[in-house]
Structures are given as structure tokens and as C-alpha cells.
Design a protein around this motif. Structure first.
Motif, PDB file in Angstrom:
ATOM      1  N   UNK A  52      -2.571  -6.604  -6.697  1.00  0.00           N
ATOM      2  CA  UNK A  52      -1.122  -6.791  -6.882  1.00  0.00           C
ATOM      3  C   UNK A  52      -0.334  -5.519  -6.624  1.00  0.00           C
ATOM      4  N   UNK A 106       0.187   8.728 -18.545  1.00  0.00           N
ATOM      5  CA  UNK A 106      -0.228   8.335 -19.892  1.00  0.00           C
ATOM      6  C   UNK A 106      -1.688   7.897 -19.819  1.00  0.00           C
ATOM      7  N   UNK A 109       2.977   0.924 -20.110  1.00  0.00           N
ATOM      8  CA  UNK A 109       2.803   1.744 -21.308  1.00  0.00           C
ATOM      9  C   UNK A 109       1.706   2.779 -21.075  1.00  0.00           C
ATOM     10  N   UNK A 135      -5.543  -3.041 -20.177  1.00  0.00           N
ATOM     11  CA  UNK A 135      -5.068  -3.741 -18.988  1.00  0.00           C
ATOM     12  C   UNK A 135      -3.625  -4.195 -19.162  1.00  0.00           C
ATOM     13  N   UNK A 136      -3.322  -4.725 -20.345  1.00  0.00           N
ATOM     14  CA  UNK A 136      -1.943  -5.131 -20.633  1.00  0.00           C
ATOM     15  C   UNK A 136      -1.028  -3.921 -20.593  1.00  0.00           C
ATOM     16  N   UNK A 161      -9.379  -4.662 -22.296  1.00  0.00           N
ATOM     17  CA  UNK A 161      -8.440  -5.783 -22.385  1.00  0.00           C
ATOM     18  C   UNK A 161      -7.042  -5.315 -22.768  1.00  0.00           C
ATOM     19  N   UNK A 178      -7.672  -7.219  -9.936  1.00  0.00           N
ATOM     20  CA  UNK A 178      -6.454  -7.993  -9.640  1.00  0.00           C
ATOM     21  C   UNK A 178      -5.212  -7.096  -9.691  1.00  0.00           C
ATOM     22  N   UNK A 206      -0.372  -2.929 -17.066  1.00  0.00           N
ATOM     23  CA  UNK A 206       0.584  -3.845 -16.440  1.00  0.00           C
ATOM     24  C   UNK A 206       2.004  -3.534 -16.865  1.00  0.00           C
ATOM     25  N   UNK A 207       2.182  -3.318 -18.159  1.00  0.00           N
ATOM     26  CA  UNK A 207       3.549  -3.130 -18.661  1.00  0.00           C
ATOM     27  C   UNK A 207       4.080  -1.739 -18.375  1.00  0.00           C
ATOM     28  N   UNK A 224     -11.631  -7.386 -14.548  1.00  0.00           N
ATOM     29  CA  UNK A 224     -10.297  -7.305 -15.151  1.00  0.00           C
ATOM     30  C   UNK A 224      -9.276  -6.571 -14.325  1.00  0.00           C
ATOM     31  N   UNK A 239      -6.139   2.185 -28.557  1.00  0.00           N
ATOM     32  CA  UNK A 239      -6.426   0.946 -27.845  1.00  0.00           C
ATOM     33  C   UNK A 239      -7.856   0.521 -28.142  1.00  0.00           C
TER      34      UNK A 239
END
Lengths: 501, 364
Positions: free
Chosen positions: B226, B157, B205, B198-199, B195, B222, B202-203, B219, B191
Motif C-alpha cells: 500500500x 518513532x 503513531x 502494525x496499527x 499486531x 500489505x 498505519x496510523x 502482517x 506495545x
């Protein structure tokens, strides 16, 4: 974890840190009480001063400012029916009628105590659950955000007036107003009528002041009395309000829990958390369907504890992922960067002491803020008995000045007047006004999230489990609203039109 | 009744008088232009991304070099493929020296005449520009290397702002040049910047993204630490006058897109309209971040801010913070110089233009 918490508590109790926390609290209280300002402005002003501060001094001050914004924002809401911040709209529904009944002191006492308890609850939840809430926050994607936004509109529309279906349609009108400006996908002007002022969309604070403030002041001037329709001697006290908050401890717990959970959803929490809490209170409290909206103190307690608890929730994605849970948190992230704090796993491992410093600051700031507000409650309650021809000019000038802060152009004043006329008309016609503001607030989120959801999943996004649950809640809310409206019309028979919000 | 009216009038007059006289009227001298004033940074992306990170870095240091040390406020105007910010600055902001646009990607927007890009950079008063490469990465649950793009673990995606945004064009070009099959990925717009992306990364999507060094450092690094995304797989590089693309000296160990292509296909380097479009894209990164005032802004604030940025560039404290984020010193190109190379940067070869028009779905 316990060691870090203890270390952070010990660090906070130094005179220097407490003093800076107190400074932040006082600033936050002042900003929260003045419509049009709020914590975001305060943070933007304070942050440059913290560039050379030790993080253990800067953090308490910044958190102190943020934590109490939603404590003092009750003041204009209860006294004038004007929300101090976007998070105090629901409080007005019962807080303002209480003031009119001479119970402003009681409303303040209940609101401040609920705020304090909610804020502490939020801090406790943050302390305990920050380690486990990360996956929950990430479970929300664009379809869930979209559906939550729609749920917010329908809930506010249903709760905020006698005619829920009308309220919902007003909410969707607010969504239409949110479309004025440059289209968020391509950047082409929509409904700007070639006006440069409207390229940026309608400024929220100007619309909110026009819709709420001027109609209320105008009504009072016409009546020629004061806010409280009772003699000065009958003005109710804060002690009763404080007792109310403790008597309804279960409601405080529920509202606070709701505040934390919803506050943790990035981008959404602040504008709807008070409504969700109000809605659940109305549905669960005994006799609420008859008394809410007419000065029921529980209608003040529920949103107030939720909107303070939400800060604890909003800190979760901010600290864990660097994803701001609200606009103020976005600015707080800047402070993190300046202090060398990196959101992420380090905040719950090597920097855990800083995280707990924030948690303790949140709790202590709520206690300070409530103490200060309670101290001034008798004086604030007396405002309700001031003759309106003394109060109105000052309030009107402040409202115009606050509206002008939006873009500092003549358009702000024109917009204020236009929306004042609209708000006045809606009030006279019995149309609920809060849903319009919420539609304006959520419009951009709803449109963008719908756009992304359709691209990612097509219409199939409606079949996602969480989306389905929220959709069912929406249907239930609208159905309940239709039922209530039908019942209201049957009882309404031949009663003159009354101003209802 | 008369008494009431007089009271209304008196209280109103007093209140207005009190507000009106609450500050001393400033002397008419040019003591310091910004003394007691505030400066608003108008930012064309959502908070938390590379533009915001850069602006915050500047905010931290520039006050020392602006006489009068104005307070700095931030106003975010994302959306419209990042065209809303510069459009508002050009059409609505007062040219009084108190609103400074801090933008990313405007040179490319103007060159492509993106819908919604209703501004003319040639008329803006430029203050400074910064060049930066971009780096590209992907979620580790979707692919672990470029080779996995051709058999990803699940559909890739690609999040974007809008079809007309230059960042989106760059993202899509990477897959076109590498010849990643269209059925392997989906391009989703809406989007508002790094910012929100980034979410989404993480999720889960979204899965594939490219970020400037500032944005990656501020941003996304990290996420790599992880294990959610890969380390950068390749970079845009730096366009040379002879048309070749070399590795940016700030990230000498990261291959360019051309080198990755050679590794995949064994050919000297890519050619064709997509590659010409890519070269143009890389060229615009010389002016990727800019700060400018609206047209008609007086010389005084333009001069003050220009000097401040140049002085700040020599400040080791600023460079130390810049290095923490980007891994290297930041080079700030003076506004006049940056504006002078804008025509060259904005020019694209006909085949490149045609390709980009196809990507955007419009004709320039």
C-alpha cells in the motif's frame, strides 16, 4: 459494488450455505446464553473444522456464530441479573427489574427485536461505509484510546446507580484490580502476594460471576420466592416488547449508529458500547432520568441494538487493515488466513464478493437468531416464575462450573467466593457493581495507552483535539453525576438503605 | 421447611451427578494421550503478530500428526516485554502435556536475565525451535532509504515492547551501529507485539520497525504494497561459526546491516561493543521461535509433540503455506537439539554484555 453485493447474496442463498449459517447461529446462541463462554470459544472450536471448507461456506458459519452472541446473552441478564457476555451488562439495569415485575417476556421481545434491527443496521453501515471509514479508524491513537477508556469508566459509574460519584470511584477500584498480576511494561509481579494464581491477574469471568450472579441468587433464596414478584398470569408478553422496539425506532437508530462507530475502534468497542448507548438513551429519552434503572424498556432497547450493531463496526478494521476490532475478530482473522483472504485493499476490490458475503451473513444471522429467540421467549419468561428452591441449586452449580473454566484451578473457586462476598456487600450497601467490572476490563488498555501517550507526547497529549473533546465529555459526565448525587441525597431524607444497581 | 431443604439437596445432588457422569470415564490404557482432549498454545505476544501467525500455521497442519487429534486452543499472554508468557508457563501451568508454550525471543530473555523473566529454559521440556532472520523497514513519510535516517522527513518513532525485550535491543542496536543521531528518533515502549505496532504504523503513531520473516509476510507486507512502509531495507542475516554475518539464504537479495554500514561509511565492517552485541543478537535468532512444555511434563506428550512437529516439517502442504508467508521452507529444529545449543547461543562476550546492560539499564 452492486454487482458484488448481488453475487454474494446469490451465493448465500444456496441450501448448503444457509445450513452452515444456521449451525453457526445455533451455536452462537447457546454460547451467548451461558455466562463464561461466548463467541471467542465457539470460533476457536469451529475454525479447525473450516480448514478444508470453501470460504463461501466457512464465512457464513463463522459470522453466524459471532453475530448472535449478543442476542442470546440477554437471557441470563434479564432472568438472573447475570450478564451472558461483557456486552450485555447495561441491559441488566432495566431488563432485570422488568423480569421482577413479571415483564420478562416484554423485555425479551424488545431486546431481541432491537438486537435484530441493530445487527441489520450494522451490516448496512458496513456495506456502505467500508470504503470511507478507514481513515476514521486510523485517527484514533494511544491518547484517544486512553481517554475513551476513562470516559467509559466515568459514564458507567454515572449511569449505573443512584450515587454516580460512588460509581465512578468503584470504576477506578476496578482499574486497581486490573493491576494485579505481572506488570505489562516490565513483567514484575504486582500485588500477587506471592500467589501463583494471581500471576495471571484476576480472571474476568470469575469476578463477574461472583459480583453479579451469587448475590442475586442469594437474595432470591433469602426471600424464598421467584424472580418475578407477580403471579404467573401477569407475566408480560413478547408482542408488546416487539412493538416497543418499533415504537422507539429513533432510539434504535441512534443506538445502532453508536454501536457501529464504537465497535470500529479496535480493542475498545465490545466492553463499552452498550454503556455508551445506554448513556445516550438516558440523556435523550423523555423522562428517562426518572425511569431508567427501574424497568424502562428503552433501557433494554438502547444497549441491545448497539451491541449487535457493533459487529458490523468491528469488521471494518478487521477487513480493511487486519486489525481486529475485538477479541473474536482476532480469531476470525485466523480464519481469513486459512482461507487465503488477505485483509486490506483486496477485500474491497478483488475480494469484494467475500466481503459482501460476510455482510449478508451478518444481516441474515441476526434475523435467524432473533427468530429462534423469540420462538422460545414464552418458555424463557416462565423461568421467572419457577420457585427459587428449584432454580437456585442448578444456577449455583452452573455458576461454579463456569467460574472454574477460567483457569481450572482451586483459585477460581476461591476468587468466586471472595468476589461473591464483595458483590453481596456492595449490593446491600447500595454500591453499583458494573463499574467495577468495566474497570477490570479496561484496566490494561488504559494503563498501556497512558504509558505510550506520555512517552510520545508528554502531558501535551491532553491538548489533542479529539482528546480534548472526550475530556470535556468526561468533565460533563462527572459534573452531571455530582449534581445527580446531590439531588438524590436531598430526596433521600429518611429512607432505609435499598439494594441498587 | 424440611421439604424445602430436601428439595434443595435433591436438585443440587442431581445437577452435580448429571455433570459428573456426563462423560464416560476414560480407560486407563495409553490408547492415545490426546484423544478427546485439547491442547492450549500459550503465546507470549499479542494476536496478529509473527508468533501468532506461526502458531496458527502450526494449528492448521499439526493435528494430522498428533494421535488423538486434540482440539487446539489459544491463550495470549503478552506484556512484560514478552516475559509474562514463559514466566507463567514455568511457574503456573500444570505439567500435564496440555499447555504448550509457543514463544518468541525467550533465549535472549534468559541470557539477559530480563526483569520479569522468572523462568529457566534449561528446565523446560523443549519440543521444537525455528530460526528466522528479521527485516527492517520504515514509514515512507518519514524516510525512504537508510540515508534518510540521518535527515528524516520527521522524527522517527521507534515502537518497542520494553527496555529488556530482545526485539527492542535489536531495534536500538541497528541505530547505534549505523550511528543515527539520537535527536533523530524517539524510542517508545508499551506495545505488545507486531499486531499493535502494525496499527501504530498505519496510523503514523510509530514509524520504524523490524519484523521476522513470518511477521513481515503475515502482517506487514500489505503495508509495503500500500506504500505506507518501505520494502525491507536490511536484514539481520545469519551468524557463521567464524563470527561473520552473511545474508540469510531465504532473502539473498537483501543486504545485511553490516553491508549497509559498509555502504554508508566505506569501512570493511563495523566493530566495537555495539557490533559484538549485534552479533550475539543475530546468533539468538537461530532459536527465535520455540515451543516447549513446562518443567516436569511427562515424556509421553513431549515425545508425541516432538514427533508431530518433525513429521509436519516433511508435509508439503505445511511447507507450501509456510512459503506463502515467509517466502521459503521452514526448518524445524528438534527440541533436544535446540536445547543443546542454548548455552552457546545464550553466551555473550563481556563487551557485548556490558553494552546490552547499558541499553537495558540493569546489570545481569
Amino acid at each position: 459494488m452492486i454487482e458484488a453485493a448481488t453475487q454474494a447474496a446469490a451465493a448465500l442463498v444456496s441450501p448448503e450455505r444457509i445450513a452452515f449459517l444456521f449451525i453457526g447461529v445455533v451455536m452462537g446462541l447457546i454460547l451467548g446464553a451461558i455466562p463464561g463462554l461466548g463467541g471467542l470459544i465457539g470460533l476457536t472450536i469451529l475454525i479447525p473444522f473450516t480448514f478444508d471448507f470453501d470460504p463461501t461456506v466457512a464465512l457464513p458459519m463463522l459470522i453466524g456464530l459471532l453475530a448472535v452472541n449478543t442476542t442470546s446473552d440477554t437471557i441470563p441478564g434479564v432472568l438472573f441479573g447475570v450478564p451472558g457476555t461483557a456486552a450485555s451488562q447495561a441491559t441488566i439495569l432495566d431488563g432485570y427489574p422488568m423480569a421482577q415485575r413479571g415483564e420478562a417476556g416484554r423485555a425479551f421481545g424488545a431486546a431481541y427485536m432491537a438486537s435484530m434491527l441493530g445487527g441489520i443496521f450494522g451490516a448496512v453501515v458496513l456495506a456502505v461505509s467500508i470504503f470511507v471509514l478507514g481513515p476514521l479508524v486510523l485517527a484514533f491513537e494511544s491518547p484517544e484510546f486512553f481517554m475513551l477508556g476513562i470516559f467509559g469508566i466515568t459514564m458507567v459509574g454515572t449511569l449505573s446507580g443512584k450515587f454516580p460519584l460512588r460509581g465512578i470511584s468503584i470504576g477506578f477500584f476496578g482499574l486497581l484490580l486490573a493491576m494485579i498480576g505481572l506488570d505489562p511494561q516490565i513483567g514484575l509481579p504486582r500485588w500477587t502476594f506471592n500467589s501463583i494464581y494471581l500471576l495471571d491477574g484476576l480472571p474476568l469471568i470469575t469476578v463477574a460471576l461472583g459480583i453479579f450472579a451469587i448475590p442475586e441468587i442469594a437474595d432470591m433464596v433469602i426471600k424464598g420466592t421467584q424472580i418475578a414478584d407477580v403471579p404467573k398470569e401477569a407475566l408480560g408478553g413478547r408482542a408488546e416488547g416487539i412493538r416497543d422496539a418499533f415504537r422507539n425506532w429513533a432510539l434504535v437508530l441512534r443506538g445502532s449508529a453508536m454501536g457501529v462507530w464504537i465497535g470500529a475502534i479496535p480493542g475498545l468497542g465490545g466492553s463499552v458500547v452498550d454503556w455508551f448507548a445506554y448513556g445516550q438513551a438516558r440523556q435523550t429519552c423523555k423522562g428517562a432520568s426518572e425511569t431508567f434503572g427501574k424497568g424502562d424498556v428503552r433501557g433494554v432497547i438502547a444497549p441491545e441494538c448497539a451491541n449487535n450493531a457493533k459487529d458490523g463496526g468491528a469488521l471494518i478494521p478487521t477487513i480493511l487493515f487486519g486489525i481486529p476490532g475485538s477479541g473474536s475478530m482476532a480469531v476470525l482473522l485466523v480464519a481469513f488466513m486459512i482461507m487465503g483472504l488477505k485483509p486490506g485493499p483486496a477485500m474491497i476490490t478483488t475480494q469484494l464478493d467475500k466481503t459482501y458475503l460476510m455482510i449478508w451473513s451478518l444481516a441474515v444471522a441476526n434475523v435467524f437468531g432473533t427468530g429462534i429467540c423469540l420462538f422460545f421467549t414464552p418458555q424463557l419468561a416462565k423461568v421467572a416464575s419457577i420457585r427459587i428452591h428449584l432454580l437456585a441449586p442448578v444456577v449455583v452449580v452452573v455458576v461454579f462450573l463456569a467460574a472454574f473454566q477460567a483457569t481450572r484451578s482451586l483459585g477460581d473457586l476461591v476468587a468466586l467466593i471472595v468476589f461473591s462476598l464483595l458483590g453481596w456487600s456492595m449490593k446491600r450497601a447500595g454500591w453499583s457493581r458494573p463499574p467495577l467490572i468495566l474497570g477490570l476490563v479496561l484496566g490494561s488498555i488504559i494503563e498501556t495507552r497512558l504509558y505510550i501517550s506520555l512517552q510520545l507526547h508528554g502531558a501535551g497529549f491532553l491538548l489533542r483535539p479529539v482528546v480534548l473533546v472526550i475530556l470535556l465529555l468526561i468533565i460533563a459526565t462527572v459534573g452531571y453525576g455530582a449534581f445527580q448525587e446531590r439531588r438524590s441525597k436531598q430526596q433521600w431524607v429518611k429512607v432505609p438503605v435499598r439494594d441498587e444497581d | 421447611m424440611v421439604g424445602k431443604k430436601l428439595t434443595y439437596f435433591g436438585v443440587t445432588f442431581f445437577t452435580l451427578f448429571a455433570f459428573g457422569t456426563s462423560r464416560p470415564i476414560p480407560a486407563a490404557s495409553a490408547k492415545t494421550f490426546y484423544e478427546g482432549k485439547s491442547l492450549t498454545f500459550l503465546i507470549n505476544y499479542a494476536p496478529g503478530g509473527g508468533t501468532d501467525t506461526f502458531a496458527r500455521l502450526v494449528e492448521r497442519h499439526i493435528g494430522r500428526y498428533i494421535p488423538g487429534n486434540p482440539g487446539i486452543r489459544f491463550k495470549y499472554v503478552p506484556g512484560g516485554g514478552a516475559t509474562i508468557g514463559p514466566t507463567l508457563l514455568f511457574n503456573k501451568s500444570k505439567p500435564n502435556g496440555f499447555v504448550l508454550g509457543v514463544f518468541t525471543g525467550v533465549a535472549a530473555m534468559q541470557a539477559t536475565k530480563a526483569p520479569g523473566a522468572n523462568f529457566d529454559l534449561n528446565k523446560m521440556r523443549w519440543v521444537v525451535a525455528v530460526g528466522e532472520p528479521s527485516v527492517y523497514f520504515i514509514r515512507t513519510d518519514t524516510a525512504k532509504s537508510v540515508k534518510d535516517f540521518f535527515k528524516p522527513f520527521k522524527k522517527i518513532i521507534m515502537p518497542g515492547l520494553s527496555r529488556n525485550n530482545s526485539k527492542d535491543i535489536g531495534l536500538r542496536l541497528t541505530f547505534d551501529i549505523l550511528r543515527v543521531p539520537k535527536e533523530n528518533y524517539k524510542y517508545v515502549t508499551g506495545y505488545k507485539g507486531s499486531g499493535p505496532v502494525s496499527l501504530a504504523l498505519r496510523s503514523g503513531e510509530a514509524s520504524y520497525w523490524g519484523a521476522s520473516l513470518t511477521s513481515y509476510g503475515g502482517r506487514h507486507r500489505s503495508l509495503t504494497e500500500e506504500g505506507i512502509i518501505t520494502p525491507p531495507l536490511f536484514q539481520t542475516g545469519k551468524l557463521q561459526p567464524d563470527g561473520t554475518i552473511i545474508r540469510d539464504p531465504r532473502i539473498p537479495n537483501l543486504p545485511t546491516l553490516g553491508e549497509v554500514y559498509q555502504d554508508l561509511y566505506g569501512r570493511p565492517h563495523p566493530t566495537g561493543p555495539a557490533w559484538e552485541a549485534w552479533k550475539w543478537q543475530v546468533g539468538t535468532r537461530v532459536l527465535i521461535r520455540t515451543a516447549m512444555f513446562p518443567p516436569g511434563t511427562p515424556d509421553e506428550p513431549v515425545g508425541l509433540l516432538s514427533e508431530a512437529f518433525q513429521a509436519m516439517e516433511k508435509d508439503e502442504r505445511f511447507q507450501a503455506d509456510a512459503k506463502k508467508i515467509t517466502g521459503a521452507r521452514m526448518i524445524l529444529v528438534p527440541g533436544k537439539e535446540a536445547k543443546s545449543i542454548l548455552p552457546e547461543v545464550a553466551t555473550m562476550r563481556p563487551e557485548a554484555q556490558e553494552y546490552i546492560e547499558k541499553l537495558m539499564g540493569i546489570k545481569f
